[in-house]
Design a protein around this motif. Sequence first.
Motif, PDB file in Angstrom:
ATOM      1  N   ALA A 109       0.830  -1.205   0.000  1.00  0.00           N
ATOM      2  CA  ALA A 109       0.000   0.000   0.000  1.00  0.00           C
ATOM      3  C   ALA A 109       0.866   1.257   0.000  1.00  0.00           C
ATOM      4  CB  ALA A 109      -0.929  -0.003   1.215  1.00  0.00           C
ATOM      5  N   GLY A 110       1.993   1.219   0.729  1.00  0.00           N
ATOM      6  CA  GLY A 110       2.896   2.372   0.745  1.00  0.00           C
ATOM      7  C   GLY A 110       3.492   2.645  -0.621  1.00  0.00           C
ATOM      8  N   ILE A 111       3.866   1.593  -1.352  1.00  0.00           N
ATOM      9  CA  ILE A 111       4.416   1.786  -2.692  1.00  0.00           C
ATOM     10  C   ILE A 111       3.373   2.418  -3.611  1.00  0.00           C
ATOM     11  CG2 ILE A 111       5.259   0.567  -4.740  1.00  0.00           C
ATOM     12  CD1 ILE A 111       6.630  -1.401  -2.903  1.00  0.00           C
ATOM     13  N   ILE A 112       2.134   1.918  -3.542  1.00  0.00           N
ATOM     14  CA  ILE A 112       1.076   2.479  -4.390  1.00  0.00           C
ATOM     15  C   ILE A 112       0.807   3.939  -4.029  1.00  0.00           C
ATOM     16  CG2 ILE A 112      -1.363   2.286  -5.011  1.00  0.00           C
ATOM     17  CD1 ILE A 112      -1.110  -0.736  -4.583  1.00  0.00           C
ATOM     18  N   ILE A 113       0.784   4.244  -2.728  1.00  0.00           N
ATOM     19  CA  ILE A 113       0.538   5.625  -2.295  1.00  0.00           C
ATOM     20  C   ILE A 113       1.660   6.540  -2.766  1.00  0.00           C
ATOM     21  CG2 ILE A 113       0.431   7.103  -0.250  1.00  0.00           C
ATOM     22  CD1 ILE A 113      -1.116   4.880   1.142  1.00  0.00           C
ATOM     23  N   LEU A 114       2.895   6.059  -2.705  1.00  0.00           N
ATOM     24  CA  LEU A 114       4.020   6.876  -3.141  1.00  0.00           C
ATOM     25  C   LEU A 114       3.946   7.191  -4.634  1.00  0.00           C
ATOM     26  CD1 LEU A 114       6.905   5.223  -1.100  1.00  0.00           C
ATOM     27  CD2 LEU A 114       6.057   7.546  -0.841  1.00  0.00           C
ATOM     28  N   PHE A 115       3.365   6.296  -5.414  1.00  0.00           N
ATOM     29  CA  PHE A 115       3.229   6.539  -6.842  1.00  0.00           C
ATOM     30  C   PHE A 115       2.023   7.421  -7.173  1.00  0.00           C
ATOM     31  CE2 PHE A 115       6.193   3.023  -7.490  1.00  0.00           C
ATOM     32  CZ  PHE A 115       6.927   3.505  -8.574  1.00  0.00           C
ATOM     33  N   VAL A 134       0.068  15.895   6.069  1.00  0.00           N
ATOM     34  CA  VAL A 134       0.971  14.776   5.771  1.00  0.00           C
ATOM     35  C   VAL A 134       2.410  15.269   5.921  1.00  0.00           C
ATOM     36  CG1 VAL A 134       1.683  13.079   4.065  1.00  0.00           C
ATOM     37  CG2 VAL A 134      -0.709  13.795   4.170  1.00  0.00           C
ATOM     38  N   GLU A 135       3.118  14.691   6.892  1.00  0.00           N
ATOM     39  CA  GLU A 135       4.510  15.094   7.126  1.00  0.00           C
ATOM     40  C   GLU A 135       5.502  14.121   6.498  1.00  0.00           C
ATOM     41  OE1 GLU A 135       5.428  15.855  11.197  1.00  0.00           O
ATOM     42  OE2 GLU A 135       4.577  17.879  11.094  1.00  0.00           O
ATOM     43  N   ALA A 136       5.136  12.849   6.394  1.00  0.00           N
ATOM     44  CA  ALA A 136       6.057  11.850   5.831  1.00  0.00           C
ATOM     45  C   ALA A 136       5.248  10.675   5.312  1.00  0.00           C
ATOM     46  CB  ALA A 136       7.070  11.385   6.876  1.00  0.00           C
ATOM     47  N   ILE A 137       5.730  10.092   4.221  1.00  0.00           N
ATOM     48  CA  ILE A 137       5.136   8.877   3.661  1.00  0.00           C
ATOM     49  C   ILE A 137       6.257   7.850   3.567  1.00  0.00           C
ATOM     50  CG2 ILE A 137       3.859   7.849   1.760  1.00  0.00           C
ATOM     51  CD1 ILE A 137       2.923  10.626   0.984  1.00  0.00           C
ATOM     52  N   ALA A 138       6.239   6.868   4.443  1.00  0.00           N
ATOM     53  CA  ALA A 138       7.253   5.823   4.464  1.00  0.00           C
ATOM     54  C   ALA A 138       6.719   4.571   3.769  1.00  0.00           C
ATOM     55  CB  ALA A 138       7.668   5.515   5.896  1.00  0.00           C
ATOM     56  N   ILE A 139       7.546   3.534   3.749  1.00  0.00           N
ATOM     57  CA  ILE A 139       7.141   2.293   3.086  1.00  0.00           C
ATOM     58  C   ILE A 139       5.974   1.636   3.810  1.00  0.00           C
ATOM     59  CG2 ILE A 139       7.897  -0.023   2.491  1.00  0.00           C
ATOM     60  CD1 ILE A 139       9.006   2.057   0.670  1.00  0.00           C
ATOM     61  N   ARG A 140       5.971   1.675   5.130  1.00  0.00           N
ATOM     62  CA  ARG A 140       4.947   0.956   5.889  1.00  0.00           C
ATOM     63  C   ARG A 140       3.894   1.865   6.495  1.00  0.00           C
ATOM     64  NH1 ARG A 140       3.283  -0.949  10.679  1.00  0.00           N
ATOM     65  NH2 ARG A 140       4.588   0.546  11.790  1.00  0.00           N
ATOM     66  N   GLU A 141       4.220   3.121   6.752  1.00  0.00           N
ATOM     67  CA  GLU A 141       3.338   4.003   7.497  1.00  0.00           C
ATOM     68  C   GLU A 141       3.459   5.433   6.996  1.00  0.00           C
ATOM     69  OE1 GLU A 141       6.594   4.635  11.074  1.00  0.00           O
ATOM     70  OE2 GLU A 141       5.051   3.086  11.224  1.00  0.00           O
ATOM     71  N   SER A 142       2.477   6.239   7.349  1.00  0.00           N
ATOM     72  CA  SER A 142       2.497   7.660   7.030  1.00  0.00           C
ATOM     73  C   SER A 142       2.324   8.450   8.322  1.00  0.00           C
ATOM     74  CB  SER A 142       1.381   8.014   6.035  1.00  0.00           C
ATOM     75  OG  SER A 142       1.576   7.371   4.793  1.00  0.00           O
ATOM     76  N   HIS A 143       2.958   9.616   8.373  1.00  0.00           N
ATOM     77  CA  HIS A 143       2.901  10.467   9.548  1.00  0.00           C
ATOM     78  C   HIS A 143       1.961  11.637   9.274  1.00  0.00           C
ATOM     79  CE1 HIS A 143       7.151   8.980  10.932  1.00  0.00           C
ATOM     80  NE2 HIS A 143       6.257   8.014  10.804  1.00  0.00           N
ATOM     81  N   ILE A 144       0.913  11.748  10.095  1.00  0.00           N
ATOM     82  CA  ILE A 144      -0.085  12.796   9.940  1.00  0.00           C
ATOM     83  C   ILE A 144      -0.032  13.695  11.166  1.00  0.00           C
ATOM     84  CG2 ILE A 144      -2.500  13.317   9.471  1.00  0.00           C
ATOM     85  CD1 ILE A 144      -1.148  11.615   7.323  1.00  0.00           C
ATOM     86  N   ARG A 145       0.213  14.989  10.939  1.00  0.00           N
ATOM     87  CA  ARG A 145       0.259  15.953  12.037  1.00  0.00           C
ATOM     88  C   ARG A 145      -1.096  16.655  12.121  1.00  0.00           C
ATOM     89  NH1 ARG A 145       3.880  16.483  16.064  1.00  0.00           N
ATOM     90  NH2 ARG A 145       5.555  16.258  14.505  1.00  0.00           N
TER      91      ARG A 145
END
Length: 287
Positions: A109-115, A134-145
Amino acid sequence: MAQVNAIARGTIALLPQLAVAIVVLVVTALFVALASRLAARMLARTRLRPSLQSLFVTLISIGLWALGISIALVIVFPTLTPAGILAGLGLGSVAIGFAFKDIFENFLAGIIILFRKEMRIGDFIECEGLEGKVEAIAIRESHIRQTDGQLVIVPNSVLFKNPLTIRTDLDQRRTTVICGVAYDEDVDQAREVITKAVKSCDTVISDARPVQVFAQEFADSSINFEVTWWTGSKPVDLRRSRDQVVAAVKRALDEAGIEIPFPYRTLTFKEPLALNRAGASDTADDS
């Protein structure tokens, strides 16, 4: 005792291969570090998003490590062939897939979101009651502030499988407030006064986007207008613009003498009520 001696002799015999395998792993680590830096520099010259650049660097590193570990295994175990390694990886991947289903689900899901082009770092989003930047989009998780400063770490599968609202996909966003005027007032005049007041605010985008004021309903104590305009798409832009518009509309209606009514309530009694004045009852008691 014989078995221990056999194991010791086998271990000693493998020492040269182990040494070479360790050297291969060290070289692989150095090569991965060099290749990652080179790839990062090359990707930085492209128009790819930073999160997508990080993804490609990570995939390159994983591929090089897989190649280096395979070479080291072949050196330590000469009878191990590339076909055997692939077969082992195939069987192992099935077992690992069942054991770490959620991890791989978030990874894909992270790969698809990154694309995706629609969600970028810095966007304000809303998903499953969670709203923030959205502060960061990693392979497994995303950081939402969140707007109150709290950081929420969201598994990528949540953002992938559920409806996702991107509030800052456009630079402009429409917002609405409700304004009521008394029934005694002229509706057309009130609409004109409200429209001019909204257009006078500098946070309102009125050149390319129309300011719309519609009489919405006959409320209990007023005729309500739906006041709609366009402003910036960030949450602070909406709050600042609403504050300015409400103050401007209130000021304009007061200057025009148009009443913004308090709620009225009419009470109806089926039987007539006897009203006694306090003064009259006191006089009757004294006599």
